[in-house]
Design a protein around this motif. Structure first.
Motif, PDB file in Angstrom:
ATOM      1  N   ARG A  70       0.985  -1.249   0.045  1.00  0.00           N
ATOM      2  CA  ARG A  70      -0.010   0.019  -0.190  1.00  0.00           C
ATOM      3  C   ARG A  70       0.872   1.428  -0.037  1.00  0.00           C
ATOM      4  NH1 ARG A  70      -5.609  -0.814   1.795  1.00  0.00           N
ATOM      5  NH2 ARG A  70      -5.621  -2.889   2.634  1.00  0.00           N
ATOM      6  N   SER A  71       0.299   2.299  -0.675  1.00  0.00           N
ATOM      7  CA  SER A  71       1.103   3.361  -0.652  1.00  0.00           C
ATOM      8  C   SER A  71       0.829   4.146   0.913  1.00  0.00           C
ATOM      9  CB  SER A  71       0.492   4.513  -1.801  1.00  0.00           C
ATOM     10  OG  SER A  71      -0.860   5.094  -1.283  1.00  0.00           O
ATOM     11  N   THR A  72       1.617   5.128   1.126  1.00  0.00           N
ATOM     12  CA  THR A  72       1.361   5.638   2.552  1.00  0.00           C
ATOM     13  C   THR A  72      -0.381   6.133   2.590  1.00  0.00           C
ATOM     14  OG1 THR A  72       3.588   6.322   2.571  1.00  0.00           O
ATOM     15  CG2 THR A  72       2.242   7.466   4.141  1.00  0.00           C
ATOM     16  N   GLU A  73      -0.815   6.834   1.593  1.00  0.00           N
ATOM     17  CA  GLU A  73      -2.179   7.421   1.523  1.00  0.00           C
ATOM     18  C   GLU A  73      -3.083   6.283   1.755  1.00  0.00           C
ATOM     19  OE1 GLU A  73      -4.988   9.932  -1.153  1.00  0.00           O
ATOM     20  OE2 GLU A  73      -2.907   9.980  -1.710  1.00  0.00           O
ATOM     21  N   GLN A  74      -2.680   5.022   0.803  1.00  0.00           N
ATOM     22  CA  GLN A  74      -3.990   3.914   1.173  1.00  0.00           C
ATOM     23  C   GLN A  74      -3.553   3.478   2.396  1.00  0.00           C
ATOM     24  OE1 GLN A  74      -2.117   1.692  -1.909  1.00  0.00           O
ATOM     25  NE2 GLN A  74      -3.707   2.595  -3.573  1.00  0.00           N
ATOM     26  N   LEU A  75      -2.423   3.029   2.996  1.00  0.00           N
ATOM     27  CA  LEU A  75      -2.232   2.535   4.456  1.00  0.00           C
ATOM     28  C   LEU A  75      -2.984   3.426   5.435  1.00  0.00           C
ATOM     29  CD1 LEU A  75      -0.774   0.312   5.902  1.00  0.00           C
ATOM     30  CD2 LEU A  75       1.425   1.675   5.780  1.00  0.00           C
ATOM     31  N   THR A  76      -2.623   4.668   5.287  1.00  0.00           N
ATOM     32  CA  THR A  76      -3.297   5.640   6.165  1.00  0.00           C
ATOM     33  C   THR A  76      -4.815   5.356   6.477  1.00  0.00           C
ATOM     34  OG1 THR A  76      -1.254   7.210   6.103  1.00  0.00           O
ATOM     35  CG2 THR A  76      -3.510   8.080   6.857  1.00  0.00           C
ATOM     36  N   ALA A  77      -5.459   5.607   5.134  1.00  0.00           N
ATOM     37  CA  ALA A  77      -6.777   5.380   4.956  1.00  0.00           C
ATOM     38  C   ALA A  77      -7.518   4.187   5.559  1.00  0.00           C
ATOM     39  CB  ALA A  77      -7.203   5.655   3.575  1.00  0.00           C
ATOM     40  N   ALA A  78      -6.486   3.123   5.349  1.00  0.00           N
ATOM     41  CA  ALA A  78      -7.162   1.713   5.532  1.00  0.00           C
ATOM     42  C   ALA A  78      -6.743   1.513   6.932  1.00  0.00           C
ATOM     43  CB  ALA A  78      -6.213   0.629   4.853  1.00  0.00           C
ATOM     44  N   GLY A  80      -7.492   3.876   9.284  1.00  0.00           N
ATOM     45  CA  GLY A  80      -8.368   5.017   9.672  1.00  0.00           C
ATOM     46  C   GLY A  80      -7.725   6.077  10.546  1.00  0.00           C
ATOM     47  N   LEU A  81      -6.518   6.274  10.195  1.00  0.00           N
ATOM     48  CA  LEU A  81      -5.604   7.360  10.467  1.00  0.00           C
ATOM     49  C   LEU A  81      -5.758   8.602   9.776  1.00  0.00           C
ATOM     50  CD1 LEU A  81      -2.480   5.349  11.829  1.00  0.00           C
ATOM     51  CD2 LEU A  81      -4.558   6.032  13.228  1.00  0.00           C
ATOM     52  N   GLU A  82      -5.447  10.050  10.373  1.00  0.00           N
ATOM     53  CA  GLU A  82      -5.215  11.045   9.893  1.00  0.00           C
ATOM     54  C   GLU A  82      -3.942  10.983   9.023  1.00  0.00           C
ATOM     55  OE1 GLU A  82      -5.766  14.544  12.179  1.00  0.00           O
ATOM     56  OE2 GLU A  82      -7.758  13.811  13.019  1.00  0.00           O
ATOM     57  N   TRP A  83      -3.837  11.822   8.289  1.00  0.00           N
ATOM     58  CA  TRP A  83      -2.483  11.713   7.099  1.00  0.00           C
ATOM     59  C   TRP A  83      -1.276  11.879   8.126  1.00  0.00           C
ATOM     60  CZ3 TRP A  83       1.504  14.934   6.152  1.00  0.00           C
ATOM     61  CH2 TRP A  83       2.403  14.453   5.053  1.00  0.00           C
ATOM     62  N   ARG A  84      -1.125  13.006   8.826  1.00  0.00           N
ATOM     63  CA  ARG A  84       0.060  13.239   9.677  1.00  0.00           C
ATOM     64  C   ARG A  84       0.429  11.949  10.620  1.00  0.00           C
ATOM     65  NH1 ARG A  84       0.772  18.653  12.527  1.00  0.00           N
ATOM     66  NH2 ARG A  84       0.977  19.036  10.432  1.00  0.00           N
ATOM     67  N   GLY A  86      -0.520   9.018  10.096  1.00  0.00           N
ATOM     68  CA  GLY A  86      -0.517   7.683   9.371  1.00  0.00           C
ATOM     69  C   GLY A  86       1.055   7.674   8.779  1.00  0.00           C
ATOM     70  N   SER A  87       1.462   8.919   8.409  1.00  0.00           N
ATOM     71  CA  SER A  87       2.827   9.024   7.829  1.00  0.00           C
ATOM     72  C   SER A  87       3.783   8.680   8.879  1.00  0.00           C
ATOM     73  CB  SER A  87       2.777  10.724   7.414  1.00  0.00           C
ATOM     74  OG  SER A  87       4.181  10.714   6.621  1.00  0.00           O
ATOM     75  N   ARG A  88       3.523   9.363   9.853  1.00  0.00           N
ATOM     76  CA  ARG A  88       4.377   9.133  11.157  1.00  0.00           C
ATOM     77  C   ARG A  88       4.801   7.811  11.614  1.00  0.00           C
ATOM     78  NH1 ARG A  88       2.692  12.948  14.192  1.00  0.00           N
ATOM     79  NH2 ARG A  88       1.397  11.543  15.369  1.00  0.00           N
ATOM     80  N   MET A  89       3.504   6.832  11.573  1.00  0.00           N
ATOM     81  CA  MET A  89       3.410   5.644  12.034  1.00  0.00           C
ATOM     82  C   MET A  89       4.030   4.570  11.147  1.00  0.00           C
ATOM     83  SD  MET A  89       2.025   5.354  14.926  1.00  0.00           S
ATOM     84  CE  MET A  89       2.924   7.036  15.577  1.00  0.00           C
ATOM     85  N   SER A  90       3.829   4.902   9.874  1.00  0.00           N
ATOM     86  CA  SER A  90       4.603   4.061   8.610  1.00  0.00           C
ATOM     87  C   SER A  90       6.041   4.344   8.721  1.00  0.00           C
ATOM     88  CB  SER A  90       4.017   4.670   7.097  1.00  0.00           C
ATOM     89  OG  SER A  90       4.352   5.905   6.954  1.00  0.00           O
ATOM     90  N   LEU A  91       6.537   5.425   9.059  1.00  0.00           N
ATOM     91  CA  LEU A  91       7.981   5.477   9.252  1.00  0.00           C
ATOM     92  C   LEU A  91       8.640   4.828  10.526  1.00  0.00           C
ATOM     93  CD1 LEU A  91      10.570   7.072   8.401  1.00  0.00           C
ATOM     94  CD2 LEU A  91       9.916   8.785   9.635  1.00  0.00           C
ATOM     95  N   VAL A  92       7.807   4.820  11.592  1.00  0.00           N
ATOM     96  CA  VAL A  92       8.268   4.226  12.717  1.00  0.00           C
ATOM     97  C   VAL A  92       8.208   2.689  12.439  1.00  0.00           C
ATOM     98  CG1 VAL A  92       7.415   3.517  15.258  1.00  0.00           C
ATOM     99  CG2 VAL A  92       7.443   5.816  14.439  1.00  0.00           C
ATOM    100  N   LEU A  93       7.151   2.154  11.710  1.00  0.00           N
ATOM    101  CA  LEU A  93       7.048   0.587  11.453  1.00  0.00           C
ATOM    102  C   LEU A  93       8.459   0.465  10.503  1.00  0.00           C
ATOM    103  CD1 LEU A  93       3.379   0.022  10.610  1.00  0.00           C
ATOM    104  CD2 LEU A  93       4.833  -0.522  12.707  1.00  0.00           C
ATOM    105  N   PHE A  94       8.689   1.398   9.718  1.00  0.00           N
ATOM    106  CA  PHE A  94       9.885   0.859   8.830  1.00  0.00           C
ATOM    107  C   PHE A  94      11.182   1.055   9.556  1.00  0.00           C
ATOM    108  CE2 PHE A  94      13.581   3.328   6.459  1.00  0.00           C
ATOM    109  CZ  PHE A  94      13.729   1.967   5.690  1.00  0.00           C
TER     110      PHE A  94
END
Length: 126
Positions: A70-78, A80-84, A86-94
């Motif tokens: 998933r893209s960051t946008e798709q992952l964030t939407a899936a 149920g998070l706000e963009w900011r 979701g972006s921060r959480m995706s970076l933490v998971l990485f």
């Protein structure tokens, strides 16, 4: 009417062994129960003050388990998070080594690492 005879020691012991050897019920596969198990798995050994962060990460991991990339946008939407968030959480998971992150044009795409997939299978299955 006579009193029922109490079970013998042998009957009590046999019952205890039956209960001991019976397999435990399988863990719930309801989404909330799965999220609880993933969240507990994400917690560091010493615990944490911010369990909300781990819940968000758990939702992102579930979203990646449901769709391999998933893209960051798709992952964030899936998730149920706000963009900011979701972006921060995706970076933490990485950064934790749970996801791969690849840039394609303007977007980052995320997928689970093989180690994360193997670990999450055990966590989700219980």
């Amino acid at each position: 009417m006579s009193e029922p005879t109490p079970p013998t020691l042998a009957a009590q012991f046999a019952q205890r062994l039956l209960e001991r050897d019976a397999p435990p019920p399988p863990p719930s596969q309801e989404l909330e129960a799965v999220l609880d198990r993933i969240q507990a798995w994400l917690l560091p050994p010493g615990g944490t003050r911010d369990t909300r962060t781990h819940r968000r990460q758990a939702r992102m991991l579930v979203a990646l388990m449901q769709h391999p990339e998933r893209s960051t946008e798709q992952l964030t939407a899936a998730s149920g998070l706000e963009w900011r968030a979701g972006s921060r959480m995706s970076l933490v998971l990485f950064e934790r080594g749970l996801t791969h992150r690849e840039r394609r044009g303007r977007y980052f795409y995320h997928r689970l690492t093989r180690a994360a997939e193997d670990a999450l299978l055990l966590v989700v299955a219980g």
